[in-house]
Design a protein around this motif. Sequence first.
Motif, PDB file in Angstrom:
ATOM      1  N   ILE A 131      -4.518  -5.354  13.326  1.00 24.11           N
ATOM      2  CA  ILE A 131      -3.931  -6.439  14.099  1.00 24.11           C
ATOM      3  C   ILE A 131      -2.913  -7.192  13.240  1.00 24.11           C
ATOM      4  O   ILE A 131      -3.094  -7.348  12.036  1.00 24.11           O
ATOM      5  CB  ILE A 131      -5.052  -7.393  14.595  1.00 24.11           C
ATOM      6  N   SER A 132      -1.835  -7.645  13.854  1.00 27.97           N
ATOM      7  CA  SER A 132      -0.824  -8.393  13.111  1.00 27.97           C
ATOM      8  C   SER A 132      -1.350  -9.775  12.744  1.00 27.97           C
ATOM      9  O   SER A 132      -2.258 -10.310  13.393  1.00 27.97           O
ATOM     10  CB  SER A 132       0.456  -8.525  13.941  1.00 27.97           C
ATOM     11  N   GLU A 133      -0.779 -10.352  11.702  1.00 28.67           N
ATOM     12  CA  GLU A 133      -1.204 -11.691  11.282  1.00 28.67           C
ATOM     13  C   GLU A 133      -0.931 -12.721  12.372  1.00 28.67           C
ATOM     14  O   GLU A 133      -1.724 -13.648  12.582  1.00 28.67           O
ATOM     15  CB  GLU A 133      -0.506 -12.083   9.984  1.00 28.67           C
ATOM     16  N   ALA A 134       0.190 -12.581  13.075  1.00 30.65           N
ATOM     17  CA  ALA A 134       0.506 -13.531  14.145  1.00 30.65           C
ATOM     18  C   ALA A 134      -0.535 -13.462  15.265  1.00 30.65           C
ATOM     19  O   ALA A 134      -0.997 -14.493  15.766  1.00 30.65           O
ATOM     20  CB  ALA A 134       1.902 -13.252  14.691  1.00 30.65           C
ATOM     21  N   ALA A 135      -0.908 -12.244  15.665  1.00 35.39           N
ATOM     22  CA  ALA A 135      -1.906 -12.083  16.723  1.00 35.39           C
ATOM     23  C   ALA A 135      -3.272 -12.566  16.258  1.00 35.39           C
ATOM     24  O   ALA A 135      -4.039 -13.146  17.039  1.00 35.39           O
ATOM     25  CB  ALA A 135      -1.980 -10.622  17.153  1.00 35.39           C
ATOM     26  N   ARG A 136      -3.573 -12.345  14.996  1.00 33.28           N
ATOM     27  CA  ARG A 136      -4.858 -12.801  14.452  1.00 33.28           C
ATOM     28  C   ARG A 136      -4.940 -14.328  14.455  1.00 33.28           C
ATOM     29  O   ARG A 136      -5.953 -14.917  14.837  1.00 33.28           O
ATOM     30  CB  ARG A 136      -5.009 -12.238  13.043  1.00 33.28           C
ATOM     31  N   ARG A 137      -3.863 -14.995  14.044  1.00 31.27           N
ATOM     32  CA  ARG A 137      -3.844 -16.459  14.051  1.00 31.27           C
ATOM     33  C   ARG A 137      -3.968 -16.997  15.471  1.00 31.27           C
ATOM     34  O   ARG A 137      -4.687 -17.979  15.723  1.00 31.27           O
ATOM     35  CB  ARG A 137      -2.565 -16.978  13.393  1.00 31.27           C
ATOM     36  N   ALA A 138      -3.283 -16.356  16.408  1.00 34.62           N
ATOM     37  CA  ALA A 138      -3.357 -16.799  17.804  1.00 34.62           C
ATOM     38  C   ALA A 138      -4.771 -16.623  18.358  1.00 34.62           C
ATOM     39  O   ALA A 138      -5.257 -17.461  19.126  1.00 34.62           O
ATOM     40  CB  ALA A 138      -2.348 -16.017  18.646  1.00 34.62           C
ATOM     41  N   VAL A 173      -8.079  -2.070   1.467  1.00 31.65           N
ATOM     42  CA  VAL A 173      -8.475  -0.699   1.808  1.00 31.65           C
ATOM     43  C   VAL A 173      -8.386  -0.490   3.316  1.00 31.65           C
ATOM     44  O   VAL A 173      -7.841   0.508   3.800  1.00 31.65           O
ATOM     45  CB  VAL A 173      -9.904  -0.405   1.305  1.00 31.65           C
ATOM     46  N   ALA A 174      -8.941  -1.451   4.081  1.00 31.42           N
ATOM     47  CA  ALA A 174      -8.919  -1.331   5.538  1.00 31.42           C
ATOM     48  C   ALA A 174      -7.490  -1.305   6.066  1.00 31.42           C
ATOM     49  O   ALA A 174      -7.134  -0.480   6.918  1.00 31.42           O
ATOM     50  CB  ALA A 174      -9.711  -2.484   6.165  1.00 31.42           C
ATOM     51  N   ALA A 175      -6.658  -2.206   5.557  1.00 31.48           N
ATOM     52  CA  ALA A 175      -5.269  -2.270   6.024  1.00 31.48           C
ATOM     53  C   ALA A 175      -4.530  -0.965   5.748  1.00 31.48           C
ATOM     54  O   ALA A 175      -3.742  -0.492   6.574  1.00 31.48           O
ATOM     55  CB  ALA A 175      -4.552  -3.443   5.363  1.00 31.48           C
ATOM     56  N   ALA A 176      -4.796  -0.367   4.594  1.00 32.43           N
ATOM     57  CA  ALA A 176      -4.127   0.885   4.237  1.00 32.43           C
ATOM     58  C   ALA A 176      -4.495   2.009   5.190  1.00 32.43           C
ATOM     59  O   ALA A 176      -3.720   2.958   5.374  1.00 32.43           O
ATOM     60  CB  ALA A 176      -4.486   1.276   2.803  1.00 32.43           C
ATOM     61  N   GLN A 177      -5.674   1.919   5.811  1.00 25.46           N
ATOM     62  CA  GLN A 177      -6.109   2.945   6.755  1.00 25.46           C
ATOM     63  C   GLN A 177      -5.857   2.548   8.209  1.00 25.46           C
ATOM     64  O   GLN A 177      -6.284   3.244   9.132  1.00 25.46           O
ATOM     65  CB  GLN A 177      -7.609   3.235   6.551  1.00 25.46           C
ATOM     66  N   GLY A 178      -5.194   1.410   8.426  1.00 28.08           N
ATOM     67  CA  GLY A 178      -4.924   0.962   9.789  1.00 28.08           C
ATOM     68  C   GLY A 178      -6.150   0.435  10.502  1.00 28.08           C
ATOM     69  O   GLY A 178      -6.217   0.447  11.735  1.00 28.08           O
ATOM     70  N   GLY A 226     -23.707  -7.719   2.661  1.00 25.35           N
ATOM     71  CA  GLY A 226     -22.417  -7.687   3.326  1.00 25.35           C
ATOM     72  C   GLY A 226     -22.430  -6.669   4.456  1.00 25.35           C
ATOM     73  O   GLY A 226     -22.575  -5.471   4.230  1.00 25.35           O
ATOM     74  N   VAL A 227     -22.265  -7.134   5.685  1.00 23.07           N
ATOM     75  CA  VAL A 227     -22.232  -6.247   6.849  1.00 23.07           C
ATOM     76  C   VAL A 227     -20.771  -6.092   7.269  1.00 23.07           C
ATOM     77  O   VAL A 227     -20.159  -7.022   7.789  1.00 23.07           O
ATOM     78  CB  VAL A 227     -23.068  -6.817   8.013  1.00 23.07           C
ATOM     79  N   HIS A 228     -20.211  -4.909   6.992  1.00 25.27           N
ATOM     80  CA  HIS A 228     -18.824  -4.623   7.332  1.00 25.27           C
ATOM     81  C   HIS A 228     -18.799  -3.692   8.544  1.00 25.27           C
ATOM     82  O   HIS A 228     -19.434  -2.632   8.514  1.00 25.27           O
ATOM     83  CB  HIS A 228     -18.100  -3.942   6.170  1.00 25.27           C
ATOM     84  N   ALA A 229     -18.068  -4.076   9.574  1.00 21.70           N
ATOM     85  CA  ALA A 229     -17.921  -3.240  10.766  1.00 21.70           C
ATOM     86  C   ALA A 229     -16.583  -2.512  10.698  1.00 21.70           C
ATOM     87  O   ALA A 229     -15.530  -3.154  10.678  1.00 21.70           O
ATOM     88  CB  ALA A 229     -18.005  -4.091  12.029  1.00 21.70           C
ATOM     89  N   ILE A 230     -16.635  -1.195  10.638  1.00 23.68           N
ATOM     90  CA  ILE A 230     -15.428  -0.367  10.673  1.00 23.68           C
ATOM     91  C   ILE A 230     -15.339   0.194  12.088  1.00 23.68           C
ATOM     92  O   ILE A 230     -16.059   1.125  12.456  1.00 23.68           O
ATOM     93  CB  ILE A 230     -15.502   0.765   9.629  1.00 23.68           C
ATOM     94  N   LEU A 231     -14.488  -0.406  12.905  1.00 21.92           N
ATOM     95  CA  LEU A 231     -14.379  -0.037  14.318  1.00 21.92           C
ATOM     96  C   LEU A 231     -13.173   0.874  14.508  1.00 21.92           C
ATOM     97  O   LEU A 231     -12.083   0.605  13.991  1.00 21.92           O
ATOM     98  CB  LEU A 231     -14.252  -1.292  15.181  1.00 21.92           C
ATOM     99  N   TYR A 246     -14.414   3.749   4.895  1.00 26.00           N
ATOM    100  CA  TYR A 246     -15.784   3.577   4.394  1.00 26.00           C
ATOM    101  C   TYR A 246     -15.877   3.988   2.930  1.00 26.00           C
ATOM    102  O   TYR A 246     -16.429   3.258   2.094  1.00 26.00           O
ATOM    103  CB  TYR A 246     -16.760   4.404   5.232  1.00 26.00           C
ATOM    104  N   ARG A 247     -15.347   5.140   2.617  1.00 25.86           N
ATOM    105  CA  ARG A 247     -15.442   5.636   1.238  1.00 25.86           C
ATOM    106  C   ARG A 247     -14.654   4.735   0.276  1.00 25.86           C
ATOM    107  O   ARG A 247     -15.098   4.465  -0.847  1.00 25.86           O
ATOM    108  CB  ARG A 247     -14.947   7.083   1.170  1.00 25.86           C
ATOM    109  N   GLY A 248     -13.492   4.259   0.718  1.00 25.67           N
ATOM    110  CA  GLY A 248     -12.700   3.376  -0.134  1.00 25.67           C
ATOM    111  C   GLY A 248     -13.393   2.054  -0.398  1.00 25.67           C
ATOM    112  O   GLY A 248     -13.394   1.552  -1.531  1.00 25.67           O
ATOM    113  N   MET A 249     -14.001   1.464   0.635  1.00 23.11           N
ATOM    114  CA  MET A 249     -14.749   0.227   0.441  1.00 23.11           C
ATOM    115  C   MET A 249     -15.939   0.449  -0.489  1.00 23.11           C
ATOM    116  O   MET A 249     -16.248  -0.383  -1.343  1.00 23.11           O
ATOM    117  CB  MET A 249     -15.230  -0.313   1.790  1.00 23.11           C
TER     118      MET A 249
END
Length: 278
Positions: A65-72, A178-183, A199-204, A220-223
């Motif tokens: 998600i873009s930073e603008a959409a995330r802030r909104a 890591v997540a951003a690099a994988q989209g 730490g509960v990380h959701a990779i959707l 997952y592997r990168g994290m």
Amino acid sequence: LAGRPPVIRPFFFSYEDEADFAEIIDTIRPLKSSGAVPTMIRATSDLYLLASQEPSPDHAPARPISEAARRALRQRHGVGAWTVSGAVYGADEAAVTASVARLRAAMERTGRARFIPPNAAGAMPALRAAIDSNSGRPAGGELQMLRWRPGGGAIWFTPGMPMRGALAAETSAACRAVAAAQGIDYMASFVCGPRFARGVHAILYDRTDAAETARADACYRGMSEVFQARGIFVGRAPTAYQGWHHAQRDPALRDALAALKRALDPNGIIAPGRYGMT
């Protein structure tokens, strides 16, 4: 199964900046070690909290998600980059009011935290799961996050982490990259005790899309490697990754565990292959 306290008062604090995470962890640690808060305290990132409220307003393959959409999205739901939640218990309203006052003094000391009053929190759907959890009401609303992306795929990455703010901020920033690099969108909720946070990380991801499934696996592997490089291991590994995590362990530990397994299960009939052990 504990007896229900006479009065339960959930609490919420919102932090606007991602960089506040170190302060959050360092503030929570003494609150838990002193026994000031009987429940676990959760520090939850914006998208982990809000993914259950609506599908991604800015979904596109191979990018987060873009930073603008995330802030909104945060503004629409009235939360910040991190939300801290838990509950205090007491014999009466006066007791919990005093407990919340002490809690606010600690959390608001630097001016970074915004307290969300109980009546306002109760009217915010995004906070309902935490209110239910800390009030003893089972609920599955958080799983609505599976609608965030098409395809309903999810991988749960659950490392343990020492309650040290600088380390928490470092690993969070690295995993976000890591997540951003994988989209993939970064989503995490840290369930904090006095010395240890889960730490509960959701990779959707879209499990109908082979390319996105591969990116989720790489995420997952990168994290995992972010935490492994800092000597931190995964608690409950997904079945598909148990052998991979077992191979990351020190060879002497693997040999010792294998010897125990052979001694207790000489015929190899107890959960063969689970956690990489035959």
